[in-house]
Write a protein that holds these residues in place. Structure first.
Motif, short mmCIF file in Angstrom:
data_model
loop_
_atom_site.label_atom_id
_atom_site.label_comp_id
_atom_site.label_asym_id
_atom_site.label_seq_id
_atom_site.Cartn_x
_atom_site.Cartn_y
_atom_site.Cartn_z
N PRO A 1 9.93 19.49 -8.85
CA PRO A 1 8.40 19.29 -9.33
C PRO A 1 8.01 18.09 -10.13
CG PRO A 1 8.74 21.56 -9.29
CD PRO A 1 10.17 20.82 -9.11
N GLY A 2 8.98 18.09 -11.18
CA GLY A 2 8.84 16.91 -12.29
C GLY A 2 9.21 15.59 -11.56
N ARG A 3 10.04 15.41 -10.96
CA ARG A 3 10.30 14.32 -10.24
C ARG A 3 8.83 13.75 -9.32
NH1 ARG A 3 11.49 8.97 -10.22
NH2 ARG A 3 12.45 8.20 -8.45
N TYR A 4 8.51 14.85 -8.55
CA TYR A 4 7.18 14.72 -7.76
C TYR A 4 6.40 14.04 -8.39
CZ TYR A 4 4.36 15.38 -3.64
OH TYR A 4 3.41 15.54 -2.59
N PRO B 1 7.77 -1.43 5.71
CA PRO B 1 8.93 -1.44 5.86
C PRO B 1 9.73 -2.20 4.82
CG PRO B 1 8.05 -3.22 7.17
CD PRO B 1 7.01 -2.11 6.80
N ASN B 2 9.27 -2.76 3.83
CA ASN B 2 9.90 -3.53 2.82
C ASN B 2 10.24 -2.60 1.55
OD1 ASN B 2 10.15 -5.94 4.28
ND2 ASN B 2 8.06 -6.50 3.60
N ARG B 3 9.25 -1.62 1.51
CA ARG B 3 9.50 -0.59 0.56
C ARG B 3 10.42 0.66 0.62
NH1 ARG B 3 3.66 0.67 -1.83
NH2 ARG B 3 5.13 1.64 -3.43
N ARG B 4 10.99 0.70 1.86
CA ARG B 4 11.91 1.91 2.30
C ARG B 4 12.88 2.22 1.27
NH1 ARG B 4 12.77 1.46 8.89
NH2 ARG B 4 10.96 2.68 9.56
N LYS B 5 13.48 1.22 0.80
CA LYS B 5 14.49 1.39 -0.12
C LYS B 5 14.20 1.88 -1.58
CE LYS B 5 17.51 -1.95 2.38
NZ LYS B 5 18.49 -2.89 2.29
N GLU B 6 12.98 2.00 -1.79
CA GLU B 6 12.46 2.31 -3.18
C GLU B 6 12.68 3.60 -3.35
OE1 GLU B 6 8.52 1.23 -3.71
OE2 GLU B 6 8.51 -0.96 -3.46
N ALA B 7 12.86 4.12 -4.71
CA ALA B 7 13.34 5.71 -5.16
C ALA B 7 11.99 6.35 -4.94
CB ALA B 7 13.65 5.51 -6.61
N GLY B 8 12.24 7.40 -4.01
CA GLY B 8 11.30 8.10 -3.69
C GLY B 8 10.18 7.94 -2.67
N TYR B 9 10.29 6.84 -2.06
CA TYR B 9 9.35 6.33 -1.12
C TYR B 9 9.50 7.25 0.29
CZ TYR B 9 6.75 2.95 1.81
OH TYR B 9 5.53 2.52 2.53
N PHE C 1 0.91 -0.99 0.00
CA PHE C 1 -0.01 0.13 -0.15
C PHE C 1 0.90 1.12 0.04
CE2 PHE C 1 0.90 -0.94 3.98
CZ PHE C 1 1.09 0.10 4.95
N SER C 2 0.27 2.30 -0.47
CA SER C 2 1.10 3.57 -0.10
C SER C 2 0.90 4.03 1.29
CB SER C 2 0.24 4.90 -1.20
OG SER C 2 0.52 4.16 -2.47
N LEU D 1 2.26 9.71 -9.89
CA LEU D 1 1.91 8.56 -10.72
C LEU D 1 1.96 7.20 -10.50
CD1 LEU D 1 2.33 10.50 -14.30
CD2 LEU D 1 0.21 10.15 -13.16
N ALA D 2 3.34 6.86 -9.78
CA ALA D 2 3.91 5.78 -9.62
C ALA D 2 3.13 4.94 -8.40
CB ALA D 2 5.35 5.76 -9.67
N GLN D 3 2.75 5.92 -7.72
CA GLN D 3 1.92 5.29 -6.51
C GLN D 3 1.04 4.43 -6.37
OE1 GLN D 3 3.21 5.73 -2.98
NE2 GLN D 3 4.68 6.39 -4.49
N ALA D 4 0.89 2.94 -6.06
CA ALA D 4 -0.14 2.10 -6.11
C ALA D 4 -1.11 2.56 -4.99
CB ALA D 4 0.37 0.78 -5.75
#
Length: 270
Positions: free
Chosen positions: A229-232, A159-167, A146-147, A237-240
């Motif tokens: 802003p572009g990266r944000y 906690p398993n998604r902490r290393k994802e880019a932008g998390y 989840f987001s 968009l990438a958030q599930a």
């Protein structure tokens, strides 16, 4: 029962008018804090209005002139006619319809039960999972996809998604919701839903409050300078959507994201 019906009618009319004002004049403006204050004022004023005893139409008396045909006797005595209170007539009309009252009470019970169920659901998640205290925040470690979302002083993360880019940027977004006290607004809305569930304008103002929360959190994250802003936008968009709870401060969907993108690029209202 008449007092309850009067409360529903007057607060519903007030919410409707203030929601129209917001949609027509303030929704596209970028002074988000002022918009939040207006929305909260609209809710508070609409709740208090029935207790202020403002009347839609005040009773009035009309005196018919006295007619005299002799010095000693009046053929027509003075007559007093009272105009009927319009709001009172509406209350009486609705109160006399048992079907309307039954439908309203069924809706009230449903939304009250839904609110209680959601609160219990969140409390169970907190009690069944590890809670870590970091700085002034409490992180609930939930091993599900989840987001991140927040509720009061809690931030729910995987906690398993902490290393994802932008998390971590999404976590920062939820921190802003906590700093600005958005959960209290949401709780007020949930309580008001129980009484105003039938009012379409209430659902409009409810959605406007949730959108405003996202605009405020987005602006705070971008002003911190931790991400462009572009990266944000790409992260949003990438958030599930995942298994989020609607009472919490997590409000990702296509239409809302489009509006958030637009607000990010809009020039500040002068």
């Amino acid at each position: 029962m008449n007092n309850l019906v009067n409360f529903i009618i007057e607060s519903g009319i007030s919410l409707s008018l203030l929601a129209l004002i917001y949609v027509l004049f303030l929704r596209k403006e970028t002074f988000f804090r002022l918009n939040r204050l207006f929305l909260l004022f609209s809710i508070l004023f609409s709740v208090l209005l029935p207790f202020l005893h403002f009347r839609v139409y005040a009773p009035q008396s009309n005196m018919l002139a006295e007619v005299t045909v002799t010095p000693y006797r009046n053929v027509l005595e003075a007559v007093t006619i009272y105009g009927q209170d319009l709001s009172g007539a509406m209350v009486q009309s609705i109160s006399s319809s048992k079907i309307i009252i039954l439908i309203y009470l069924l809706g009230l019970i449903f939304f009250l039960g839904r609110t209680i169920f959601r609160i219990i659901q969140i409390l169970l998640i907190i009690s069944k999972n590890e809670v870590q205290h970091i700085d002034n925040y409490r992180f609930v470690m939930v091993d599900k996809e989840f987001s991140p979302f927040s509720f009061l002083g809690y931030i729910f993360i995987n906690p398993n998604r902490r290393k994802e880019a932008g998390y971590e940027k999404m976590v920062t977004h939820e921190m802003e919701h906590i700093k600005q006290g958005h959960t209290f607004d949401v709780l007020i809305l949930e309580i008001l839903t129980v009484f105003q569930w039938f009012n379409p304008f209430y659902w409009i103002i409810r959605r406007m409050v949730r959108e405003n929360h996202e605009f405020l959190a987005d602006r705070a994250v971008l002003q911190n300078g931790i991400i462009s802003p572009g990266r944000y936008k790409a992260l949003l968009l990438a958030q599930a959507v995942g298994g989020r709870l609607l009472m919490t401060s997590n409000f990702f969907n296509v239409k809302t994201i489009q509006k958030r993108f637009k607000m990010m690029t809009n020039n500040k209202t002068r």
